[in-house]
Enzyme design. Structure first.
Site, PDB file in Angstrom:
ATOM      1  CE  LYS A   1     -15.976  -6.238 -29.379  1.00 30.55           C
ATOM      2  NZ  LYS A   1     -14.578  -5.789 -29.286  1.00 30.55           N
TER       3      LYS A   1
ATOM      4  CB  SER B   1      -1.492  -2.017 -23.924  1.00 32.95           C
ATOM      5  OG  SER B   1      -2.857  -2.319 -24.125  1.00 32.95           O
TER       6      SER B   1
ATOM      7  N   GLY C   1      -7.813  -0.008 -37.968  1.00 30.50           N
ATOM      8  CA  GLY C   1      -7.546  -1.277 -37.292  1.00 30.50           C
ATOM      9  C   GLY C   1      -8.799  -1.751 -36.564  1.00 30.50           C
ATOM     10  CE1 TYR C   2      -6.806  -6.672 -34.971  1.00 29.63           C
ATOM     11  CE2 TYR C   2      -8.745  -7.752 -34.059  1.00 29.63           C
ATOM     12  CZ  TYR C   2      -7.513  -7.830 -34.668  1.00 29.63           C
ATOM     13  OH  TYR C   2      -6.990  -9.048 -34.979  1.00 29.63           O
TER      14      TYR C   2
ATOM     15  CG  LEU D   1     -11.888  -0.909 -39.491  1.00 31.75           C
ATOM     16  CD1 LEU D   1     -11.453  -2.053 -40.391  1.00 31.75           C
ATOM     17  CD2 LEU D   1     -12.341   0.284 -40.334  1.00 31.75           C
TER      18      LEU D   1
ATOM     19  CB  VAL E   1      -4.181  12.977 -38.843  1.00 26.26           C
ATOM     20  CG1 VAL E   1      -4.474  14.217 -38.010  1.00 26.26           C
ATOM     21  CG2 VAL E   1      -5.486  12.343 -39.335  1.00 26.26           C
TER      22      VAL E   1
ATOM     23  CG  HIS F   1     -28.443 -28.759 -43.935  1.00 24.62           C
ATOM     24  ND1 HIS F   1     -27.830 -27.816 -44.723  1.00 24.62           N
ATOM     25  CD2 HIS F   1     -29.728 -28.843 -44.354  1.00 24.62           C
ATOM     26  CE1 HIS F   1     -28.711 -27.353 -45.601  1.00 24.62           C
ATOM     27  NE2 HIS F   1     -29.875 -27.951 -45.398  1.00 24.62           N
TER      28      HIS F   1
HETATM   29  P1  FAD Z   1      -5.153  -4.971 -19.207  1.00 23.47           P
HETATM   30  O1  FAD Z   1      -6.483  -5.522 -19.473  1.00 23.47           O
HETATM   31  O2  FAD Z   1      -4.793  -3.659 -19.815  1.00 23.47           O
HETATM   32  O3  FAD Z   1      -5.013  -4.883 -17.639  1.00 23.47           O
HETATM   33  C1  FAD Z   1      -3.916  -4.303 -17.018  1.00 23.47           C
HETATM   34  C2  FAD Z   1      -4.357  -3.684 -15.709  1.00 23.47           C
HETATM   35  O4  FAD Z   1      -3.180  -3.338 -14.963  1.00 23.47           O
HETATM   36  C3  FAD Z   1      -5.137  -2.401 -15.854  1.00 23.47           C
HETATM   37  O5  FAD Z   1      -6.393  -2.521 -15.239  1.00 23.47           O
HETATM   38  C4  FAD Z   1      -4.276  -1.338 -15.166  1.00 23.47           C
HETATM   39  O6  FAD Z   1      -5.062  -0.418 -14.433  1.00 23.47           O
HETATM   40  C5  FAD Z   1      -3.443  -2.180 -14.220  1.00 23.47           C
HETATM   41  N1  FAD Z   1      -2.154  -1.579 -13.865  1.00 23.47           N
HETATM   42  C6  FAD Z   1      -1.204  -1.119 -14.706  1.00 23.47           C
HETATM   43  N2  FAD Z   1      -0.140  -0.681 -14.010  1.00 23.47           N
HETATM   44  C7  FAD Z   1      -0.438  -0.867 -12.710  1.00 23.47           C
HETATM   45  C8  FAD Z   1       0.263  -0.613 -11.498  1.00 23.47           C
HETATM   46  N3  FAD Z   1       1.494  -0.087 -11.479  1.00 23.47           N
HETATM   47  N4  FAD Z   1      -0.342  -0.930 -10.339  1.00 23.47           N
HETATM   48  C9  FAD Z   1      -1.589  -1.473 -10.330  1.00 23.47           C
HETATM   49  N5  FAD Z   1      -2.278  -1.741 -11.440  1.00 23.47           N
HETATM   50  C10 FAD Z   1      -1.706  -1.444 -12.608  1.00 23.47           C
HETATM   51  N6  FAD Z   1      -9.268  -8.012 -27.018  1.00 23.47           N
HETATM   52  C11 FAD Z   1      -9.960  -9.102 -27.396  1.00 23.47           C
HETATM   53  O7  FAD Z   1      -9.422 -10.222 -27.318  1.00 23.47           O
HETATM   54  N7  FAD Z   1     -11.246  -9.017 -27.855  1.00 23.47           N
HETATM   55  C12 FAD Z   1     -11.860  -7.825 -27.974  1.00 23.47           C
HETATM   56  O8  FAD Z   1     -13.020  -7.783 -28.395  1.00 23.47           O
HETATM   57  C13 FAD Z   1     -11.165  -6.662 -27.612  1.00 23.47           C
HETATM   58  N8  FAD Z   1     -11.758  -5.463 -27.709  1.00 23.47           N
HETATM   59  C14 FAD Z   1     -11.073  -4.345 -27.315  1.00 23.47           C
HETATM   60  C15 FAD Z   1     -11.687  -3.108 -27.436  1.00 23.47           C
HETATM   61  C16 FAD Z   1     -11.029  -1.957 -27.053  1.00 23.47           C
HETATM   62  C17 FAD Z   1     -11.725  -0.625 -27.194  1.00 23.47           C
HETATM   63  C18 FAD Z   1      -9.714  -2.047 -26.506  1.00 23.47           C
HETATM   64  C19 FAD Z   1      -8.995  -0.811 -26.042  1.00 23.47           C
HETATM   65  C20 FAD Z   1      -9.083  -3.272 -26.378  1.00 23.47           C
HETATM   66  C21 FAD Z   1      -9.749  -4.429 -26.789  1.00 23.47           C
HETATM   67  N9  FAD Z   1      -9.157  -5.686 -26.704  1.00 23.47           N
HETATM   68  C22 FAD Z   1      -9.838  -6.794 -27.116  1.00 23.47           C
HETATM   69  C23 FAD Z   1      -7.789  -5.857 -26.185  1.00 23.47           C
HETATM   70  C24 FAD Z   1      -7.836  -6.330 -24.717  1.00 23.47           C
HETATM   71  O9  FAD Z   1      -8.552  -5.390 -23.968  1.00 23.47           O
HETATM   72  C25 FAD Z   1      -6.418  -6.472 -24.179  1.00 23.47           C
HETATM   73  O10 FAD Z   1      -5.662  -7.307 -25.033  1.00 23.47           O
HETATM   74  C26 FAD Z   1      -6.457  -7.083 -22.793  1.00 23.47           C
HETATM   75  O11 FAD Z   1      -7.184  -6.284 -21.908  1.00 23.47           O
HETATM   76  C27 FAD Z   1      -5.039  -7.267 -22.251  1.00 23.47           C
HETATM   77  O12 FAD Z   1      -5.090  -7.808 -20.985  1.00 23.47           O
HETATM   78  P2  FAD Z   1      -3.939  -7.529 -19.912  1.00 23.47           P
HETATM   79  O13 FAD Z   1      -4.328  -8.267 -18.705  1.00 23.47           O
HETATM   80  O14 FAD Z   1      -2.623  -7.797 -20.518  1.00 23.47           O
HETATM   81  O15 FAD Z   1      -3.981  -5.964 -19.646  1.00 23.47           O
HETATM   82  P1  NAI Z   2      -4.533  -1.615 -34.609  1.00 20.55           P
HETATM   83  O1  NAI Z   2      -3.106  -1.938 -34.520  1.00 20.55           O
HETATM   84  O2  NAI Z   2      -5.528  -2.689 -34.763  1.00 20.55           O
HETATM   85  O3  NAI Z   2      -4.775  -0.599 -35.818  1.00 20.55           O
HETATM   86  C1  NAI Z   2      -4.121   0.631 -35.873  1.00 20.55           C
HETATM   87  C2  NAI Z   2      -4.230   1.138 -37.301  1.00 20.55           C
HETATM   88  O4  NAI Z   2      -3.764   2.478 -37.317  1.00 20.55           O
HETATM   89  C3  NAI Z   2      -3.368   0.356 -38.284  1.00 20.55           C
HETATM   90  O5  NAI Z   2      -4.116   0.068 -39.425  1.00 20.55           O
HETATM   91  C4  NAI Z   2      -2.212   1.304 -38.568  1.00 20.55           C
HETATM   92  O6  NAI Z   2      -1.657   1.129 -39.855  1.00 20.55           O
HETATM   93  C5  NAI Z   2      -2.900   2.637 -38.430  1.00 20.55           C
HETATM   94  N1  NAI Z   2      -2.014   3.761 -38.120  1.00 20.55           N
HETATM   95  C6  NAI Z   2      -0.926   3.768 -37.323  1.00 20.55           C
HETATM   96  N2  NAI Z   2      -0.402   5.014 -37.254  1.00 20.55           N
HETATM   97  C7  NAI Z   2      -1.202   5.803 -38.014  1.00 20.55           C
HETATM   98  C8  NAI Z   2      -1.210   7.190 -38.321  1.00 20.55           C
HETATM   99  N3  NAI Z   2      -0.299   8.011 -37.807  1.00 20.55           N
HETATM  100  N4  NAI Z   2      -2.176   7.673 -39.128  1.00 20.55           N
HETATM  101  C9  NAI Z   2      -3.136   6.821 -39.657  1.00 20.55           C
HETATM  102  N5  NAI Z   2      -3.174   5.509 -39.384  1.00 20.55           N
HETATM  103  C10 NAI Z   2      -2.236   5.012 -38.566  1.00 20.55           C
HETATM  104  O7  NAI Z   2      -4.820  -0.724 -33.305  1.00 20.55           O
HETATM  105  P2  NAI Z   2      -6.172  -0.260 -32.617  1.00 20.55           P
HETATM  106  O8  NAI Z   2      -7.304  -0.333 -33.552  1.00 20.55           O
HETATM  107  O9  NAI Z   2      -5.853   1.026 -31.963  1.00 20.55           O
HETATM  108  O10 NAI Z   2      -6.382  -1.367 -31.510  1.00 20.55           O
HETATM  109  C11 NAI Z   2      -5.331  -1.646 -30.578  1.00 20.55           C
HETATM  110  C12 NAI Z   2      -5.310  -3.101 -30.276  1.00 20.55           C
HETATM  111  O11 NAI Z   2      -6.378  -3.431 -29.407  1.00 20.55           O
HETATM  112  C13 NAI Z   2      -5.518  -3.985 -31.491  1.00 20.55           C
HETATM  113  O12 NAI Z   2      -4.325  -4.209 -32.180  1.00 20.55           O
HETATM  114  C14 NAI Z   2      -6.032  -5.233 -30.893  1.00 20.55           C
HETATM  115  O13 NAI Z   2      -4.943  -5.998 -30.480  1.00 20.55           O
HETATM  116  C15 NAI Z   2      -6.812  -4.743 -29.693  1.00 20.55           C
HETATM  117  N6  NAI Z   2      -8.234  -4.748 -30.000  1.00 20.55           N
HETATM  118  C16 NAI Z   2      -8.825  -5.937 -30.287  1.00 20.55           C
HETATM  119  C17 NAI Z   2     -10.146  -6.001 -30.629  1.00 20.55           C
HETATM  120  C18 NAI Z   2     -10.738  -7.319 -30.951  1.00 20.55           C
HETATM  121  O14 NAI Z   2     -10.125  -8.330 -30.646  1.00 20.55           O
HETATM  122  N7  NAI Z   2     -11.907  -7.366 -31.558  1.00 20.55           N
HETATM  123  C19 NAI Z   2     -10.991  -4.803 -30.665  1.00 20.55           C
HETATM  124  C20 NAI Z   2     -10.267  -3.603 -30.347  1.00 20.55           C
HETATM  125  C21 NAI Z   2      -8.950  -3.605 -30.023  1.00 20.55           C
END
Ligand code: FAD
Ligand code: NAI
Length: 467
Positions: free
Chosen positions: A52, A146, A183-184, A187, A238, A446
């Site tokens: 962000k 994850s 996906g998220y 884009l 791909v 408004h």
């Molecule tokens: P995580 O945040 O993944 O935290 C899990 C933690 O557990 C990690 O720090 C890991 O190191 C630790 N861990 C794992 N195994 C062990 C172990 N054995 N011992 C000790 N520690 C361990 N979501 C949104 O709602 N809005 C967004 O704008 C958004 N943007 C995103 C952008 C990107 C690029 C990505 C990748 C994800 C985004 N997400 C967004 C998704 C969001 O980050 C996850 O849904 C969220 O972090 C999940 O929270 P969690 O606590 O389940 O896991």
């Molecule tokens: P995603 O699930 O949002 O999108 C993955 C896309 O890849 C889908 O459109 C799917 O059809 C496509 N796909 C799957 N296999 C493929 C292949 N072999 N070749 C081409 N296309 C393929 O997953 P993404 O973008 O990796 O994000 C992971 C998750 O992280 C999201 O689902 C979301 O939950 C979280 N996230 C949330 C954000 C937010 O809240 N703004 C921002 C970024 C991530």
């Protein structure tokens, strides 16, 4: 330091750290363990927050360059990528430190190390100095999150073939960026680099972008991104990547099979989803059931099949969103404390933070059709919203879906400026079981963008007034 706890939380992301905070509030003695070294999980370190920060600054850069001159403001714009990255790093640092402070404030012991469930009630932590600490507890909450889903036969090196983590820290603006997955992540981060000057092509397996989001919104979304210059190859996969000295040669094939084609790129971003991360956690050895996608199976109260082991967030089923993890954290800890926490999954919003933003909550039209629910629609375009005109951001629309008889709000889908903030009113409406008429008859200031949502709610009963 005592090694006896009421609850041990494994993972310090939005699931884990919020569980620790709630535990402290309810008087439970907790520890929160994360191996990362900085608390906040994926979200704060390599997810929501850094992405962000870059989305904001890259949008400002593009606006300064392309939009401001059209609004009577002359500018000269020059990209300082290192400065942009420094802003991102600063924000991440401040927020991860903030989580440490919150853990301390709520008397949760923050432990840096790799945790393993030795048996129900016992957690072993491998500390950074190589030693092992054994902790005892009544409850274990698995909040391990994850990891990036791999693309078969493609090895991520985080330099030229990157996941979101590498794409958040590129040192130069690539001339060409090929994104796999519309996906998220694809884009959002595709938008960041396109704004900064990359030619971005998105390859998507399905015949649409953002599967899971409302189909009409997704179509409009793709159209708007294409107008901004993002290229799409849908229904394409791909099948191979060859690393050449100057470029990556990517082999593509129609999703249904057929003639292959080649495309050159400088950077390849793999963004085809994420998968639950439970490696080496000892869950299976402890007898905890995982589903076939590797997600920890729980009941509606976040209990696994093993007494005293619970799971929340990305490592269990449902949307992989930070606030979903947070909501589950609160409910799970309340259940552990003998209360009755629960999460209303119909009221969890989702936002794509591109421009325009896309936001949704509740059911899509496709979902309502598939279960045969009769619904009414109200829709309102931002071109007819006064505030959207004043800020020169009139793309998109708001759409309200309401039960045909009871008028209860079932779903709201918005594409437009500030959609991520606008959706919250709809989430609240669904949470309290409001009717579309409740939104329609609530006074909205408004001129604000929120009036577009109100007008679309009016449209459900056919009395939208400003069209
Ligand atoms: P995580 O945040 O993944 O935290 C899990 C933690 O557990 C990690 O720090 C890991 O190191 C630790 N861990 C794992 N195994 C062990 C172990 N054995 N011992 C000790 N520690 C361990 N979501 C949104 O709602 N809005 C967004 O704008 C958004 N943007 C995103 C952008 C990107 C690029 C990505 C990748 C994800 C985004 N997400 C967004 C998704 C969001 O980050 C996850 O849904 C969220 O972090 C999940 O929270 P969690 O606590 O389940 O896991
Ligand atoms: P995603 O699930 O949002 O999108 C993955 C896309 O890849 C889908 O459109 C799917 O059809 C496509 N796909 C799957 N296999 C493929 C292949 N072999 N070749 C081409 N296309 C393929 O997953 P993404 O973008 O990796 O994000 C992971 C998750 O992280 C999201 O689902 C979301 O939950 C979280 N996230 C949330 C954000 C937010 O809240 N703004 C921002 C970024 C991530």
């Amino acid at each position: 330091m005592s090694d006896q706890f009421d609850v041990i939380i494994i993972g310090g992301g939005p699931g884990g750290y919020n569980a620790a905070i709630r535990a402290g509030q309810l008087g439970l003695k907790s520890a929160c363990i994360d191996k990362r070294g900085a608390f906040g999980g994926t979200c704060l370190n390599v997810g929501c927050i850094p992405s962000k920060a870059l989305l904001y600054t890259s949008e400002l850069y593009e606006e300064a360059r392309d939009k401001l001159p059209k609004l009577g403001i002359k500018t000269t714009t020059e990209l300082d990528l290192a400065g942009m990255m420094a802003h991102k790093t600063k924000v991440v640092g401040e927020l991860t430190k903030g989580v440490e402070f919150l853990l301390k404030k709520n008397k949760s012991e923050a432990i840096v190390g790799v945790a393993r469930i030795a048996s129900p009630g016992k957690v072993e932590v491998k500390l950074n100095d190589g030693s092992t600490r054994t902790l005892e507890t009544k409850h274990i909450v698995t909040a391990t999150g994850s990891e990036v889903a791999p693309l078969s036969d493609v090895t991520i090196d985080e330099e030229r073939i990157v996941s979101s983590t590498g794409a958040l820290s590129l040192k130069t603006v690539p001339k060409r960026l090929l994104v796999v997955g519309a996906g998220y992540i694809g884009l959002e981060l595709g938008s960041v680099w396109r704004r900064l000057g990359s030619e971005v092509t998105v390859v998507e397996f399905l015949d649409r972008v953002t599967p899971g989001l409302d189909g009409e919104v997704a179509k409009q979304f793709q159209r708007l991104l294409a107008r901004q210059g993002m290229k799409f190859q849908l229904s394409t996969k791909v099948v191979g990547v060859e690393k050449k000295s100057e470029a990556l040669s990517v082999t593509l094939e129609p999703a249904a099979g057929g003639a292959q084609s080649a495309l050159e790129t400088d950077i390849l971003l793999v963004a085809i989803g994420r998968r639950p991360y439970t490696d080496g956690l000892g869950l299976v050895e402890a007898g905890v059931t995982l589903d076939k996608r590797g997600r920890v199976v729980t009941d509606a109260h976040y209990r696994t099949n093993v007494e005293g082991i619970w799971a929340i967030g990305d490592c269990r089923e449902g949307a992989m969103l930070a606030h979903k993890a947070e909501d589950e954290a609160v409910a799970c800890i309340e259940n552990i404390a003998g209360r009755s926490g629960h999460v209303n999954y119909d009221a969890i919003p989702a936002v794509v933070y591109t421009h325009p933003e896309v936001a949704s909550v509740g059911k899509t039209e496709e979902e309502l059709k598939s279960v045969g629910t009769a619904y009414k629609i109200g829709k309102f375009p931002f071109t007819a919203n006064a505030r959207a005109k004043t800020i020169a951001s009139t793309e998109g629309f708001a759409k309200v879906l309401a039960d045909a008889k009871a008028d209860r709000v079932l779903g709201v889908h918005i594409i437009g400026a500030e959609a991520g903030n606008l959706i919250q009113e709809a989430a609240f409406a669904i949470e309290i079981g409001a009717a579309s008429e409740d939104i329609a008859r609530t006074s909205h200031a408004h001129p604000t963008l929120t009036e577009a949502l109100r007008q679309s709610a009016m449209g459900v009963e056919g009395w939208a007034m400003q069209m």
